[in-house]
Design a protein around this motif. Sequence first.
Motif, mmCIF file in Angstrom:
data_model
loop_
_atom_site.group_PDB
_atom_site.id
_atom_site.type_symbol
_atom_site.label_atom_id
_atom_site.label_comp_id
_atom_site.label_asym_id
_atom_site.label_seq_id
_atom_site.Cartn_x
_atom_site.Cartn_y
_atom_site.Cartn_z
ATOM 1 N N ALA A 151 25.043 13.397 58.093
ATOM 2 C CA ALA A 151 26.013 14.490 58.183
ATOM 3 C C ALA A 151 25.576 15.713 57.382
ATOM 4 C CB ALA A 151 27.388 14.012 57.709
ATOM 5 N N LEU A 152 24.732 15.522 56.372
ATOM 6 C CA LEU A 152 24.258 16.634 55.560
ATOM 7 C C LEU A 152 22.979 17.202 56.162
ATOM 8 C CD1 LEU A 152 24.645 15.463 51.865
ATOM 9 C CD2 LEU A 152 25.867 17.313 52.997
ATOM 10 N N PRO A 153 22.951 18.503 56.409
ATOM 11 C CA PRO A 153 21.719 19.096 56.939
ATOM 12 C C PRO A 153 20.628 19.125 55.872
ATOM 13 C CG PRO A 153 23.433 20.765 56.666
ATOM 14 C CD PRO A 153 24.037 19.456 56.292
ATOM 15 N N ALA A 154 19.453 18.714 56.238
ATOM 16 C CA ALA A 154 18.315 18.718 55.332
ATOM 17 C C ALA A 154 17.629 20.080 55.373
ATOM 18 C CB ALA A 154 17.334 17.621 55.728
ATOM 19 N N GLY A 155 17.113 20.484 54.231
ATOM 20 C CA GLY A 155 16.360 21.729 54.169
ATOM 21 C C GLY A 155 16.683 22.524 52.920
ATOM 22 N N ASP A 156 16.014 23.658 52.802
ATOM 23 C CA ASP A 156 16.211 24.571 51.675
ATOM 24 C C ASP A 156 16.996 25.770 52.196
ATOM 25 O OD1 ASP A 156 16.085 26.316 49.545
ATOM 26 O OD2 ASP A 156 13.965 25.946 49.138
ATOM 27 N N PHE A 157 18.223 25.910 51.727
ATOM 28 C CA PHE A 157 19.119 26.950 52.223
ATOM 29 C C PHE A 157 19.366 28.041 51.182
ATOM 30 C CE2 PHE A 157 19.946 22.921 54.308
ATOM 31 C CZ PHE A 157 19.752 23.276 55.633
ATOM 32 N N ARG A 158 18.556 28.040 50.124
ATOM 33 C CA ARG A 158 18.721 29.058 49.088
ATOM 34 C C ARG A 158 18.355 30.426 49.653
ATOM 35 N NH1 ARG A 158 15.195 25.950 44.668
ATOM 36 N NH2 ARG A 158 14.019 25.609 46.590
ATOM 37 N N ASP A 159 19.193 31.408 49.386
ATOM 38 C CA ASP A 159 18.969 32.781 49.840
ATOM 39 C C ASP A 159 18.354 33.549 48.668
ATOM 40 O OD1 ASP A 159 19.156 35.492 50.495
ATOM 41 O OD2 ASP A 159 21.045 35.232 51.574
ATOM 42 N N TRP A 160 17.032 33.604 48.659
ATOM 43 C CA TRP A 160 16.333 34.200 47.526
ATOM 44 C C TRP A 160 16.662 35.673 47.346
ATOM 45 C CZ3 TRP A 160 15.192 30.789 44.239
ATOM 46 C CH2 TRP A 160 14.778 29.530 44.622
ATOM 47 N N GLU A 161 16.872 36.390 48.434
ATOM 48 C CA GLU A 161 17.236 37.815 48.307
ATOM 49 C C GLU A 161 18.577 37.962 47.611
ATOM 50 O OE1 GLU A 161 16.990 39.963 51.986
ATOM 51 O OE2 GLU A 161 14.884 39.455 52.264
ATOM 52 N N GLU A 162 19.540 37.124 47.957
ATOM 53 C CA GLU A 162 20.853 37.162 47.314
ATOM 54 C C GLU A 162 20.735 36.810 45.827
ATOM 55 O OE1 GLU A 162 25.272 35.051 47.602
ATOM 56 O OE2 GLU A 162 23.591 34.161 48.696
ATOM 57 N N ILE A 163 19.963 35.792 45.524
ATOM 58 C CA ILE A 163 19.771 35.366 44.137
ATOM 59 C C ILE A 163 19.114 36.479 43.326
ATOM 60 C CG2 ILE A 163 18.481 33.741 42.675
ATOM 61 C CD1 ILE A 163 18.951 31.701 45.117
ATOM 62 N N GLU A 164 18.078 37.079 43.874
ATOM 63 C CA GLU A 164 17.375 38.159 43.174
ATOM 64 C C GLU A 164 18.261 39.384 42.995
ATOM 65 O OE1 GLU A 164 13.782 38.635 45.452
ATOM 66 O OE2 GLU A 164 12.897 36.813 44.605
ATOM 67 N N ALA A 165 19.066 39.710 43.982
ATOM 68 C CA ALA A 165 19.977 40.851 43.870
ATOM 69 C C ALA A 165 21.010 40.606 42.771
ATOM 70 C CB ALA A 165 20.664 41.120 45.209
ATOM 71 N N TRP A 166 21.525 39.381 42.689
ATOM 72 C CA TRP A 166 22.497 39.049 41.649
ATOM 73 C C TRP A 166 21.848 39.164 40.268
ATOM 74 C CZ3 TRP A 166 23.853 34.423 38.629
ATOM 75 C CH2 TRP A 166 25.159 34.470 38.114
ATOM 76 N N ALA A 167 20.624 38.655 40.131
ATOM 77 C CA ALA A 167 19.912 38.751 38.852
ATOM 78 C C ALA A 167 19.643 40.208 38.484
ATOM 79 C CB ALA A 167 18.609 37.956 38.918
ATOM 80 N N ALA A 168 19.278 41.022 39.451
ATOM 81 C CA ALA A 168 19.039 42.451 39.191
ATOM 82 C C ALA A 168 20.326 43.142 38.754
ATOM 83 C CB ALA A 168 18.454 43.118 40.433
ATOM 84 N N MET A 169 21.461 42.746 39.342
ATOM 85 C CA MET A 169 22.745 43.308 38.935
ATOM 86 C C MET A 169 23.062 42.929 37.487
ATOM 87 S SD MET A 169 26.242 42.349 38.466
ATOM 88 C CE MET A 169 26.080 40.690 39.050
ATOM 89 N N ILE A 170 22.770 41.686 37.112
ATOM 90 C CA ILE A 170 22.985 41.258 35.723
ATOM 91 C C ILE A 170 22.124 42.086 34.786
ATOM 92 C CG2 ILE A 170 22.627 39.362 34.084
ATOM 93 C CD1 ILE A 170 23.384 37.422 36.419
ATOM 94 N N ALA A 171 20.856 42.282 35.141
ATOM 95 C CA ALA A 171 19.943 43.084 34.318
ATOM 96 C C ALA A 171 20.481 44.494 34.162
ATOM 97 C CB ALA A 171 18.547 43.096 34.932
ATOM 98 N N SER A 172 20.967 45.073 35.236
ATOM 99 C CA SER A 172 21.520 46.423 35.191
ATOM 100 C C SER A 172 22.713 46.498 34.244
ATOM 101 C CB SER A 172 21.926 46.855 36.605
ATOM 102 O OG SER A 172 22.512 48.128 36.585
ATOM 103 N N GLU A 173 23.603 45.513 34.322
ATOM 104 C CA GLU A 173 24.763 45.486 33.425
ATOM 105 C C GLU A 173 24.325 45.351 31.980
ATOM 106 O OE1 GLU A 173 28.069 42.918 34.312
ATOM 107 O OE2 GLU A 173 27.847 43.255 36.476
ATOM 108 N N LEU A 174 23.335 44.506 31.735
ATOM 109 C CA LEU A 174 22.868 44.312 30.353
ATOM 110 C C LEU A 174 22.186 45.557 29.812
ATOM 111 C CD1 LEU A 174 21.627 40.630 30.606
ATOM 112 C CD2 LEU A 174 23.582 41.466 29.274
ATOM 113 N N ARG A 175 21.386 46.207 30.640
ATOM 114 C CA ARG A 175 20.718 47.456 30.186
ATOM 115 C C ARG A 175 21.750 48.533 29.870
ATOM 116 N NH1 ARG A 175 17.266 46.404 34.594
ATOM 117 N NH2 ARG A 175 18.314 48.092 35.680
ATOM 118 N N ALA A 176 22.847 48.551 30.599
ATOM 119 C CA ALA A 176 23.884 49.563 30.384
ATOM 120 C C ALA A 176 24.619 49.354 29.052
ATOM 121 C CB ALA A 176 24.876 49.549 31.546
ATOM 122 N N THR A 177 24.563 48.139 28.516
ATOM 123 C CA THR A 177 25.295 47.856 27.264
ATOM 124 C C THR A 177 24.421 47.984 26.033
ATOM 125 O OG1 THR A 177 24.851 45.478 27.383
ATOM 126 C CG2 THR A 177 26.882 46.266 28.427
#
Length: 178
Positions: A151-177
């Motif tokens: 019932a569980l689909p096998a594979g890698d479903f991580r969205d690297w672009e989404e993950i990288e964008a979230w990390a970049a947003m965190i970096a931006s927030e930290l640089r602003a502080t």
Amino acid sequence: MTVLVAYASRHGATKGIAERIARVLTVEGVEAESRPVTDEIEVAEYDAFVIGGAAYMFHWLKGATEFVTHHRTILAQHPVWLFSSGPVGTDLVDKEGRDIVEVSRPKEWERLEGGLSVRGDRVFFGAWDPSAPPVGVGERMMGLLPKAKAALPAGDFRDWEEIEAWAAMIASELRATT
């Protein structure tokens, strides 16, 4: 500013997300390192935290929950972001029409966020390899039930672009502080 990206991972998908977040933070000019929550970590040496854990059956891995609980006093004095990995597949809604990401949000987060300066949280799709050795009772039981395993689909479903964008947003927030 130094960021700890702490993670609890069973099969490595969450570890991969944590490592990518730390790498993006570093590229974005924010010193960061990823470490498993089971390491001996001097949390007082860090200025911000990104804490992640795999989620199984709507619950964050115990190690991630224990890390936040154990270090609550120090975490409360710094910016914190939480992430989880868990849902697998490509469906964005479940059989009842609910958003998969929303229903996959770990139940522990609401309780853990109280008293912390949580700047954001995110649920990322994970990965599942049915040939990997089972970890824990739930996975062993699933291995005994071929229909459940299928019932569980096998594979890698991580969205690297989404993950990288979230990390970049965190970096931006930290640089602003700083």
